[in-house]
Design an enzyme around this catalytic site. Structure first.
Site, PDB file in Angstrom:
ATOM      1  N   GLY A 198      29.329  38.214  38.994  1.00 44.98           N
ATOM      2  CA  GLY A 198      28.075  38.313  39.750  1.00 44.98           C
ATOM      3  C   GLY A 198      27.849  37.072  40.597  1.00 44.98           C
ATOM      4  CG  HIS A 233      22.439  35.746  23.388  1.00 42.85           C
ATOM      5  ND1 HIS A 233      21.861  36.933  23.011  1.00 42.85           N
ATOM      6  CD2 HIS A 233      22.566  35.793  24.731  1.00 42.85           C
ATOM      7  CE1 HIS A 233      21.629  37.656  24.086  1.00 42.85           C
ATOM      8  NE2 HIS A 233      22.040  36.997  25.140  1.00 42.85           N
ATOM      9  CG  LEU A 234      24.882  33.297  16.502  1.00 45.70           C
ATOM     10  CD1 LEU A 234      25.279  33.842  15.142  1.00 45.70           C
ATOM     11  CD2 LEU A 234      24.555  31.809  16.395  1.00 45.70           C
ATOM     12  CD  GLN A 235      29.698  37.639  20.485  1.00 47.97           C
ATOM     13  OE1 GLN A 235      30.714  38.225  20.793  1.00 47.97           O
ATOM     14  NE2 GLN A 235      28.517  38.237  20.459  1.00 47.97           N
ATOM     15  N   GLY A 273      30.462  33.810  36.783  1.00 44.37           N
ATOM     16  CA  GLY A 273      31.253  35.008  36.519  1.00 44.37           C
ATOM     17  C   GLY A 273      31.287  35.893  37.757  1.00 44.37           C
ATOM     18  CG  ASP A 297      31.712  39.034  29.187  1.00 45.47           C
ATOM     19  OD1 ASP A 297      31.341  38.711  28.045  1.00 45.47           O
ATOM     20  OD2 ASP A 297      30.929  39.388  30.089  1.00 45.47           O
ATOM     21  N   GLY A 351      18.832  35.616  39.340  1.00 45.78           N
ATOM     22  CA  GLY A 351      18.504  34.833  40.536  1.00 45.78           C
ATOM     23  C   GLY A 351      19.276  35.237  41.771  1.00 45.78           C
ATOM     24  N   GLY A 365      30.985  41.269  25.561  1.00 50.77           N
ATOM     25  CA  GLY A 365      32.174  41.461  26.394  1.00 50.77           C
ATOM     26  C   GLY A 365      31.946  42.386  27.565  1.00 50.77           C
ATOM     27  NE  ARG A 366      28.035  43.577  32.055  1.00 50.58           N
ATOM     28  CZ  ARG A 366      26.941  44.296  31.757  1.00 50.58           C
ATOM     29  NH1 ARG A 366      26.052  43.839  30.899  1.00 50.58           N
ATOM     30  NH2 ARG A 366      26.741  45.455  32.322  1.00 50.58           N
TER      31      ARG A 366
END
Ligand code: F6P
Length: 364
Positions: A120, A287-289, A118, A143, A78, A186-187
């Site tokens: 972004g 995505h469980l994280q 975050g 992250d 977005g 964690g990118r």
């Protein structure tokens, strides 16, 4: 300074456990001061279509502290300065809708936006601040890669979930004498992989900050074998990089700046199996994280971030991010906070501890 205020809050980027706790804390701390709080839905989209705004009251936020996700919704597509919008014939076009968002913000009589996000989302908040929208940033990301703050909320929950997963992999790996490779998020930072890998007694941890050699990973597996340990646990951060500089990703999604990472775990698993002959399986925790209830640590941190954001507004601070500098919450310029990423220092105590535990980073 403490006159009645109308403040807004939005949540942007990937969700992180603790977002609802921030929303709760902001609502309660503002209510106590006699202010009004408005929840903007789906990042900045709610300021384009102002039907997407909810007046937040203590009744509305009751019971949300322990909930994962965000009652306001979020998006990582977005960007209001480059917003995908369908044109008259149904094709997607990118438009800069920031001026309209600013106009709506002012028309609604809002004083400050608390932007929870975050790097972004905080960069977007900084751009709006420069256009004249007063903002306060709250750092969110599983992250933990935001500079200027010791820790972000959501990280502890992600590490806890990852450690539990690694713990469970030990028994099945041991039963089948297999190598289990687990890819974690964690990118470009290795915090989640490092902390959960050490806590979960992994044999190998691969993180972006320490480029790895696949030969060295396989040597560690074979060395264990010689010592009678016939199974292995390899934790791979999604952004892990080979010594040759290769990163594996799934390309770019429309409306998003960064590439979608993923696939390094699969590659490492395949190479281990090929080179060592060991039965190998790969798990992508994904995505469980980001899901489920925030841990106690994250709840408290998120509540503290939210309450501090309101305190800073009351003190007249603007265009700053709430940063955790233990034991305090302090304001830091948003620009400074998004200027650089927080990577794992390769000489940190955690790295030294891991090496002392015999954990390989695939670099020796
Ligand atoms: O930044 C949080 C994060 O979960 C990263 O660890 C991961 O690479 C990315 O978001 C995944 O994004 P998406 O939800 O779009 O798959």
């Amino acid at each position: 300074m403490n006159e009645r205020k109308k403040i807004a809050i939005n949540t942007g980027g990937g969700d992180a456990p603790g977002l609802n706790a921030v929303i709760y804390a902001v609502t309660m701390a503002a209510e106590r001061r006699g202010w009004e709080v408005y929840g903007i839905h789906t990042g900045y989209a709610g300021l384009l279509d102002t039907d997407e705004i909810t007046r937040l009251t203590p009744e509305k936020v009751a019971g949300i502290v322990s909930l994962g996700g965000t009652i306001l919704g979020t998006t990582n597509k977005g960007d209001p300065f480059h917003m995908p919008v369908k044109n008259a014939v149904g094709d997607v076009e990118f438009r800069d809708v920031s001026a309209k968002i600013l106009t709506n913000f002012k028309r609604l009589g809002l004083d400050v936006l608390i932007a929870v996000g975050g790097d972004g989302s905080l960069r977007l908040a900084d751009r709006f601040a420069q256009m004249g929208m007063p903002v306060i940033g709250v750092p969110k990301t599983i992250d933990n890669d935001l500079a200027s703050t010791m820790i972000t909320f959501g990280f502890d929950t992600a590490v806890t979930t990852s450690t539990e997963a690694i713990d469970k992999l030990h028994s099945t790996a041991s039963a089948h004498e297999r190598v289990m490779v687990v890819e974690l998020m964690g990118r470009c930072a290795g915090w989640i992989a490092l902390n959960s890998g050490i806590s979960g007694s992994a044999d190998v941890i691969l993180i972006p900050e320490i480029p790895f050699k696949i030969d060295s990973v396989c040597s560690k597996i074979m060395e264990n074998e010689l010592h009678g340990k016939r199974y292995g646990i390899v934790v791979v951060a999604e952004g892990a990089t080979t010594e040759g500089g290769e990163v594996i990703h799934k390309g770019r999604e429309e409306g998003r700046q960064e590439v979608v990472l993923g696939g390094m775990g699969e590659w490492v698993g395949r190479e281990i199996s090929k080179r060592t002959g060991k039965d190998t399986r790969t798990l992508v925790l994904g995505h469980l994280q980001r899901g489920g209830s925030p841990t106690t640590f994250d709840r408290l941190l998120a509540l503290r971030f939210g309450a501090a954001a309101v305190r800073f507004i009351a003190e007249g601070k603007r265009n700053v991010m709430v940063a955790n500098h233990p034991p305090n919450m302090v304001p830091v310029p948003i620009q400074e906070a998004v200027e650089r990423m927080k990577s794992v220092p390769t000489d940190s105590d955690s790295i030294l501890t891991a090496r002392d535990m015999g954990i390989s980073f695939g670099d020796e």
